[in-house]
Each structure stands twice: as C-alpha cells, then as structure tokens.
Design a protein around this motif. Structure first.
Motif, PDB file in Angstrom:
ATOM      1  N   ALA A 169       0.807  -1.222   0.000  1.00 18.17           N
ATOM      2  CA  ALA A 169       0.000   0.000   0.000  1.00 18.17           C
ATOM      3  C   ALA A 169       0.839   1.270   0.000  1.00 18.17           C
ATOM      4  CB  ALA A 169      -0.980   0.013   1.172  1.00 18.17           C
ATOM      5  N   VAL A 170       2.095   1.182  -0.505  1.00 14.56           N
ATOM      6  CA  VAL A 170       2.881   2.391  -0.707  1.00 14.56           C
ATOM      7  C   VAL A 170       2.196   3.262  -1.762  1.00 14.56           C
ATOM      8  CG1 VAL A 170       5.098   3.322  -1.472  1.00 14.56           C
ATOM      9  CG2 VAL A 170       5.019   1.274  -0.019  1.00 14.56           C
ATOM     10  N   LEU A 171       1.772   2.608  -2.850  1.00 13.47           N
ATOM     11  CA  LEU A 171       0.869   3.249  -3.805  1.00 13.47           C
ATOM     12  C   LEU A 171      -0.551   2.798  -3.503  1.00 13.47           C
ATOM     13  CD1 LEU A 171       2.827   2.853  -7.170  1.00 13.47           C
ATOM     14  CD2 LEU A 171       2.731   4.856  -5.668  1.00 13.47           C
ATOM     15  N   LYS A 172      -1.510   3.634  -3.802  1.00  9.25           N
ATOM     16  CA  LYS A 172      -2.905   3.297  -3.521  1.00  9.25           C
ATOM     17  C   LYS A 172      -3.322   2.080  -4.336  1.00  9.25           C
ATOM     18  CE  LYS A 172      -7.603   5.134  -3.472  1.00  9.25           C
ATOM     19  NZ  LYS A 172      -8.457   6.309  -3.772  1.00  9.25           N
ATOM     20  N   PRO A 173      -3.740   0.988  -3.685  1.00 10.49           N
ATOM     21  CA  PRO A 173      -4.171  -0.207  -4.420  1.00 10.49           C
ATOM     22  C   PRO A 173      -5.401   0.087  -5.259  1.00 10.49           C
ATOM     23  CG  PRO A 173      -3.766  -0.692  -2.106  1.00 10.49           C
ATOM     24  CD  PRO A 173      -3.779   0.798  -2.233  1.00 10.49           C
ATOM     25  N   GLN A 174      -5.435  -0.492  -6.452  1.00 12.71           N
ATOM     26  CA  GLN A 174      -6.572  -0.307  -7.348  1.00 12.71           C
ATOM     27  C   GLN A 174      -6.944  -1.630  -7.992  1.00 12.71           C
ATOM     28  OE1 GLN A 174      -6.309   3.161 -10.045  1.00 12.71           O
ATOM     29  NE2 GLN A 174      -4.399   3.696  -8.996  1.00 12.71           N
ATOM     30  N   VAL A 175      -8.210  -1.763  -8.356  1.00 17.20           N
ATOM     31  CA  VAL A 175      -8.679  -2.908  -9.124  1.00 17.20           C
ATOM     32  C   VAL A 175      -8.712  -2.484 -10.575  1.00 17.20           C
ATOM     33  CG1 VAL A 175     -10.548  -4.542  -9.514  1.00 17.20           C
ATOM     34  CG2 VAL A 175     -10.045  -3.756  -7.191  1.00 17.20           C
ATOM     35  N   ARG A 176      -7.987  -3.200 -11.439  1.00 17.24           N
ATOM     36  CA  ARG A 176      -7.896  -2.845 -12.849  1.00 17.24           C
ATOM     37  C   ARG A 176      -8.276  -4.027 -13.722  1.00 17.24           C
ATOM     38  NH1 ARG A 176      -3.113  -1.288 -10.457  1.00 17.24           N
ATOM     39  NH2 ARG A 176      -2.585   0.941 -10.449  1.00 17.24           N
ATOM     40  N   LEU A 177      -8.599  -3.708 -14.964  1.00 13.48           N
ATOM     41  CA  LEU A 177      -8.749  -4.732 -15.984  1.00 13.48           C
ATOM     42  C   LEU A 177      -7.485  -4.728 -16.836  1.00 13.48           C
ATOM     43  CD1 LEU A 177     -12.429  -4.347 -17.257  1.00 13.48           C
ATOM     44  CD2 LEU A 177     -11.503  -6.121 -15.758  1.00 13.48           C
ATOM     45  N   TYR A 178      -6.862  -5.893 -16.969  1.00 11.27           N
ATOM     46  CA  TYR A 178      -5.669  -6.028 -17.792  1.00 11.27           C
ATOM     47  C   TYR A 178      -6.008  -6.822 -19.047  1.00 11.27           C
ATOM     48  CZ  TYR A 178      -2.819  -4.464 -13.838  1.00 11.27           C
ATOM     49  OH  TYR A 178      -2.277  -3.731 -12.816  1.00 11.27           O
ATOM     50  N   ALA A 179      -5.466  -6.386 -20.171  1.00 12.95           N
ATOM     51  CA  ALA A 179      -5.673  -7.119 -21.423  1.00 12.95           C
ATOM     52  C   ALA A 179      -4.358  -7.291 -22.171  1.00 12.95           C
ATOM     53  CB  ALA A 179      -6.691  -6.395 -22.292  1.00 12.95           C
ATOM     54  N   THR A 180      -3.229  -7.144 -21.460  1.00  9.34           N
ATOM     55  CA  THR A 180      -1.926  -7.221 -22.102  1.00  9.34           C
ATOM     56  C   THR A 180      -1.055  -8.240 -21.389  1.00  9.34           C
ATOM     57  OG1 THR A 180      -1.077  -5.425 -20.698  1.00  9.34           O
ATOM     58  CG2 THR A 180      -2.041  -4.800 -22.816  1.00  9.34           C
ATOM     59  N   GLY A 181       0.116  -8.511 -21.984  1.00  7.74           N
ATOM     60  CA  GLY A 181       1.084  -9.403 -21.363  1.00  7.74           C
ATOM     61  C   GLY A 181       0.539 -10.797 -21.129  1.00  7.74           C
ATOM     62  N   ILE A 182       0.712 -11.288 -19.898  1.00  8.59           N
ATOM     63  CA  ILE A 182       0.331 -12.655 -19.556  1.00  8.59           C
ATOM     64  C   ILE A 182      -1.165 -12.882 -19.700  1.00  8.59           C
ATOM     65  CG2 ILE A 182      -0.072 -12.285 -17.083  1.00  8.59           C
ATOM     66  CD1 ILE A 182       1.941 -15.183 -18.616  1.00  8.59           C
ATOM     67  N   ILE A 183      -1.980 -11.808 -19.608  1.00  9.04           N
ATOM     68  CA  ILE A 183      -3.433 -11.953 -19.730  1.00  9.04           C
ATOM     69  C   ILE A 183      -3.819 -12.369 -21.140  1.00  9.04           C
ATOM     70  CG2 ILE A 183      -5.659 -10.783 -19.411  1.00  9.04           C
ATOM     71  CD1 ILE A 183      -4.078 -11.268 -16.843  1.00  9.04           C
ATOM     72  N   ARG A 184      -3.000 -12.036 -22.127  1.00 11.12           N
ATOM     73  CA  ARG A 184      -3.277 -12.495 -23.486  1.00 11.12           C
ATOM     74  C   ARG A 184      -3.192 -14.015 -23.580  1.00 11.12           C
ATOM     75  NH1 ARG A 184      -3.060  -8.305 -27.309  1.00 11.12           N
ATOM     76  NH2 ARG A 184      -2.033  -6.382 -26.622  1.00 11.12           N
ATOM     77  N   ILE A 185      -2.344 -14.614 -22.748  1.00 11.51           N
ATOM     78  CA  ILE A 185      -2.186 -16.069 -22.750  1.00 11.51           C
ATOM     79  C   ILE A 185      -3.282 -16.728 -21.924  1.00 11.51           C
ATOM     80  CG2 ILE A 185      -0.656 -17.965 -22.081  1.00 11.51           C
ATOM     81  CD1 ILE A 185       1.695 -16.106 -22.621  1.00 11.51           C
TER      82      ILE A 185
END
Length: 233
Positions: free
Chosen positions: A96-112
C-alpha cells in the motif's frame, strides 16, 4: 493439510470478496494492509506445514533417479512462476505504498490466460507432484487446484459486477486455458509486453529458489519440530 488450505481459501478469497465493502469502510490502503496482515501469515503456516510433511503418507512413485526429471521439474516450475506472480507488476501496491486499485488487464500474460495464477498453480502442482509422488502431495494439489478453480469463478464474478460490459469485452477476447484465445484468433501475442523489470525479478527469484532449495526442507523440518516442542511445553 486440506483443513489448512480451506482456512487459507476462506481468508484469502473471502478477503478479496469483501474488498469493496472493506475499502468503503476504512479505505483502500488500510484494507490492503489488513488483508496482507491476515493472508501472509496464513500462507506462511500452510507453506511451512507443506514443506515439513510433503513426503508423508504413501509414496506412490519415485522418479527422482530418472535423468530427465530435474530439468522437467525445474523448467516447469520456472514457467509456473511467470504465471503465478503477475502481481509483481504493481509491487508497490502490495504494501500500500501506492494506492491499491482494481484494474482490468488485457496485455502481457493476460493475453495467454485470463487467470494466470491458476495456470501457474496447476503447473507448479504437476511438477512437484511428479517429483515428490506422495499421497500427501496428491491431497495438497487437490486442495490447491480446487481453491483456484473457485477463485476463477469468484474473480470473474467480482470483475463482471464491478466493470460490467468492459469485463464482458475482456472475457470475450481472452481465455482461461493458456493460448486458447490466441489459437482461436480472439487474441494475439505481443512479445514486447513481456520485456518488463518484473520479469527479470521473477527470473532472479527462480535462481535464488534453485540455490536455496537444498536448505528449504531442512529449515522447514527444524522449524516445525521447534514449534511443536514449544506447543508441548
């Protein structure tokens, strides 16, 4: 072991399901710290117990003298790490050094695979089950895979509720099974997306684990015996 895995699943997946409610009550950073403060110790207990008892039960097979087993196990384990630890891409959000967020990823390993941690866990289970070959390891793998199958359903459910049509688009363009979306033409692989510092960190971690593996079992056994002695007075 199954009881410990069930307890961890309730803590980990339950905490993930309560994230929206918890963040609204105490804030994203405080919720992440609370979640980590509960999840990490429970994971340490599970891992420590596993390391101390991995050869318990009936030895179903022993392939450790086969010349091909070491490269297969280490190669599969190294690949499993690339799937297991996509969270390192946002490393500063974990404490939590940076504010945690919920995101949608569509790149990198998510493509696999849309659920890379589940894929990595299955691959880790397959390689370690092949190496250890004990009935205890069979039970461990069954519990871990069952947890991740639930996490796939629960994760998709939470993202669909949070992001609506945006998640539906992501779901339609990705797959749970590795490379299925790519093979069916719904997705394409972009090698440049994997050239990230986090991947180097994972490679270094694999090297460290390879070097330290000879000591891990001895340390876990000693830790378990010491802890039991303290419990028994």
């Amino acid at each position: 072991m199954l009881a410990l895995l069930l307890a961890f699943a309730v803590i980990h997946s339950g905490g993930a399901s309560l994230r929206v409610w918890g963040a609204a009550k105490i804030g994203e950073r405080a919720w992440r710290l609370l979640f980590a403060a509960v999840s990490i110790p429970s994971a340490v207990v599970v891992i420590g117990y596993f390391l101390a008892h991995r050869y318990d039960g009936v030895r179903l097979w022993n392939l450790q003298d086969q010349p091909w087993i070491v490269p297969v196990v280490w190669g599969g384990t190294a690949i499993s790490f690339l799937f297991l630890y996509p969270a390192t891409y946002n490393l500063l959000e974990i404490p939590a050094v940076l504010k945690p967020q919920v995101r949608l990823y569509a790149t990198g390993i998510i493509r696999i695979s849309r659920h890379p941690q589940a894929v990595g866990q299955v691959l880790w289970c397959a390689t370690h089950l092949l190496w250890i070959g004990s009935s205890f390891m069979v039970a461990t793998c069954a519990g871990l895979i069952a947890h991740h199958l639930f996490a796939i359903w629960n994760g998709d459910r939470r993202l669909a509720k949070r992001f609506g049509s945006a998640f539906e688009e992501l779901r339609d363009s990705t797959s749970i099974l590795p490379f299925r979306a790519i093979l069916t033409g719904r997705q394409q692989l972009v090698p440049s997306e994997f050239l990230r510092p986090a991947q180097l960190g994972i490679a270094i971690a694999v090297g460290v684990f390879w070097w330290a593996h000879r000591f891990i079992g001895l340390g876990a056994t000693s830790f378990a015996r010491t802890g039991l002695a303290h419990l028994l007075g």
